[in-house]
Design a protein around this motif. Sequence first.
Motif, short mmCIF file in Angstrom:
data_model
loop_
_atom_site.label_atom_id
_atom_site.label_comp_id
_atom_site.label_asym_id
_atom_site.label_seq_id
_atom_site.Cartn_x
_atom_site.Cartn_y
_atom_site.Cartn_z
N VAL A 185 0.85 -1.20 0.00
CA VAL A 185 0.00 0.00 0.00
C VAL A 185 0.88 1.25 0.00
N THR A 186 1.87 1.22 0.84
CA THR A 186 2.77 2.39 0.95
C THR A 186 3.48 2.65 -0.38
N ARG B 52 2.60 1.67 -3.29
CA ARG B 52 1.67 2.07 -4.34
C ARG B 52 1.32 3.55 -4.20
N GLN B 53 1.13 3.99 -2.96
CA GLN B 53 0.85 5.41 -2.77
C GLN B 53 2.03 6.27 -3.25
N GLN B 54 3.22 5.77 -2.99
CA GLN B 54 4.41 6.48 -3.46
C GLN B 54 4.41 6.54 -4.99
N ARG B 55 4.13 5.41 -5.61
CA ARG B 55 4.09 5.35 -7.07
C ARG B 55 3.02 6.30 -7.61
N GLN B 56 1.85 6.33 -6.90
CA GLN B 56 0.79 7.22 -7.36
C GLN B 56 1.22 8.68 -7.24
N ALA B 57 1.88 8.96 -6.13
CA ALA B 57 2.37 10.34 -5.96
C ALA B 57 3.39 10.67 -7.04
N GLU C 187 3.60 9.35 -9.95
CA GLU C 187 2.88 9.45 -11.21
C GLU C 187 2.25 10.84 -11.35
N GLU D 25 6.84 -1.00 -6.37
CA GLU D 25 5.47 -1.51 -6.22
C GLU D 25 5.36 -2.93 -6.77
#
Lengths: 663, 229
Positions: A340-341, A343-348, A350, A429
Amino acid sequence: MTSGDASQDLPDRIAAAAGVARKRVLEVFQEFGFPLATSAALPRRLSVHRLRISGERTVEPQGPFDTTLTFNDGLTALVAHNLKGKTSVLELITWCLRGTHRDDLQGVVKSWISELDCDALVAGRALGFRLTMDHGEIYGARILSAPALDALKGVRAAKPAEGVTEVVAVHDAAAYGDAVAGLMLDLLNLGRLENASAQAASGKATHGWPTYFGALYLPAGGDRALLGDVVMGGLAGRLLQVFLDLPSAALLTRVKATRDARAASTKMQSADSARLWAQQAHLFEQATRQLEEAQTRLRQLTDDREPVESVTALAGAVTRLGSDLLTVEQNLRSASELHVTVRQQRQADEKTVNDVRESAFARAFFHSLDLVACPRCESPVTKARQTAERETHACAVCTSSVAVDESGSDREQVEREAQARLAASQRAEREAHVQLGIAARQADAVRAALTDAEQRLRLAEQAAEAGERAELTGTIARLEGVLSVVQPPPRVPTSLDDVDRVLDAAVSLLEADGTRASESLFAALNKAIVETAHRFGMRDLYEVKIDRAARLQVFKVGGPREWFGKQASGERLRLRIAVVVALIRVGTEYGLATHPGLLLIDSPKAEEVQETDATALFAELEQLASEIPGLQVVLTTIDEALAEKVLTSSNIIAPGAPGGPLW
Amino acid sequence: MVDAEVAPPTSREQDAVRVLLIIAAAGTPVTPATATSDAGLADAVSVLETQVKLQKIDFWVRNPDFLALTLLKDFETSREPYLLELADQILASEEPEVRRYPMLRHLFGAYEPLDHALGVLRLAGLVVRRKRGNPGHIQQHDYYLTSRGRAAVDKILLEAPAFTYFVERVNLVAALTEGYGGTQLKARQYLHEEYRDTAIGDRIGSVAARARSRLTELKAEAAGMGSSR
């Protein structure tokens, strides 16, 4: 009950009442030995004529003796002082004629006697009773039959030439008692007196000749029985009925006793069968419940076809896997959180890339556009200004110097960095996702292993219950066997069989006959009792009522109704004698077989309070004994003067010497 | 933990492009009948009336989670299947996480100062802003798209793949809000308690989780109704 058709005989009437065939009635009567014909007025007289007592006295006057006493018809008085053997005479007559002596006979007196002879008339037959004794015990006994009493005089053995025959020859007291009883009942035409008694093994108590004899040898005034010397089971009433010879009284007695005994036995059987039924029902219920429990338990132990494994080892495995599962699930949680962490980093990242690219494009886009107006005042930007900015880097709006845009490469650098970060976070991720998958698979595997181990453990535990299952199977088989045996029997209500119906019908008919016949007889009897009692001095007696149970109600002038048992002992004695006298008189009048006529009365004067009463009693007894054919009275008294004064025409037996023994 | 709330703020030029796209998509064409005597608006091709509407449209564009929740709310009353499908597409994607630009809660709702972006657009002659109403009692601003602005939008559509997402999203929100006034849109946004209850001056928080859970419920409900027919 319609029992009155006189044209029918008793079996037909019973058959009709019981609803069975005549043949069945006859079979039942034969089975129980009931006589079909009712006895007519056969002779029943008994009288004693001679008593010989021989032996050796051990008290004064000591020495051998051989005395013969002779008794007349009518009254005989035995007059002697006390302890001179007058009561013993009555007891010795009783021993001979009853077959057994009474408890009243003194042992010491018995032991003196070596020979005891008694001659009597029994229903017209001259019989000689011969007892040979030693130390008070019979060791030889005969009963001789002769054509006449005289032929028996001085004879102790059969004399065929003189017509003296031996009827009975026995060698002990018991056999003698049986022989006398049998002979007497037979000759006097007396049935056995039976009454239902729970005490006897057969359910019937049979009273024979000794019981009848109680009506001859009157008990002391204190006794409560009106007739006879046995107070139980309505015997007095039976005696009364026999001596009044009510139609079929003896038969009724026997049929009733038989029926009551059967009823009692049926009742007992029925109680027994109820107990048995309850017992079996209980057993059945118990076995049924146990069977259900066993079957339920057996179903619980499901069939186990898995290989048997060690419960201990499996339990260990379950424990270990449980702990493993805890670990892998923790790993899984960590991997999930990391994922989760990341993925949130990857989303940020992105988002940053989007921003950077959008920003870069927007910036470049706007820079490429000509400035046309001041945003503030909206004044148009002139061509010269626009040219100046392109050529001299002076702002087309405010003319200040605009730095050459060298940020293009910077922006590219920023975007590359953002892209690199995104790529890194994407890799992270992906890696986190892989790790998450691994952790999830591990957790699944351990979870499955644990489930499997738990299942095997359960099966192993069930297998460990195999012994119990075998035991249960055995138990079920046994209980099913028990149940097949202890089926509770169907409860069949006990029904009257035709024997019971015949007996019931016979009892009803005979009772009805007896009731009808007895009404006039009892009226006559009551009258005769009152008359006789009056003669004995009971002058205030004006009425008595005797019933079939020999219960006597006494009505005196001016007094309330009283019962026989409440009378004074002297009155009781007189009433007893009055009843016997009345029976004989009524029997003679009606032509019935009745009381044998012999009366043994011991010391009647002892019961009297007043001399005048004793005088009247003695006088009237003498008078009655001479008046009434078939009445023989033997009494004892200590009162020599009374006897001699009153009994002027009687047979008085007194000691040879004054104050000496009677025999 | 990377919080979307602290994501980098947008640049002035980014905002300018987005606002330009909104004004172009949501505006109504200027016809000879509606044309004014204002010389500055001589080449205006369309107009988006009121700043409130501009702000509210921008809020939905920048907050896909609220847009999806609004679509679900509309679906509940209208039962139009395409509303559910649109919400599903938004919530199934990472838009609520990757495309979300939180806005501040102001006295009259979501608000982000757009003066810088509008300045950029005015400088380049793409958008002209006009005040309406009596001086001293400004009622509203209207935003006119110039023919240069139309050309710029066309250029962006052709040359800027980076803005494809915003182009499509702006078109969608413009279609959904067509015919509604700014005040009506504000009322609709106030239906969401997260929006309504946010303290003034704070960023309006994410409603993605609630929107996704509500979506699941409504989909199950719709499937149940479908099967029962």
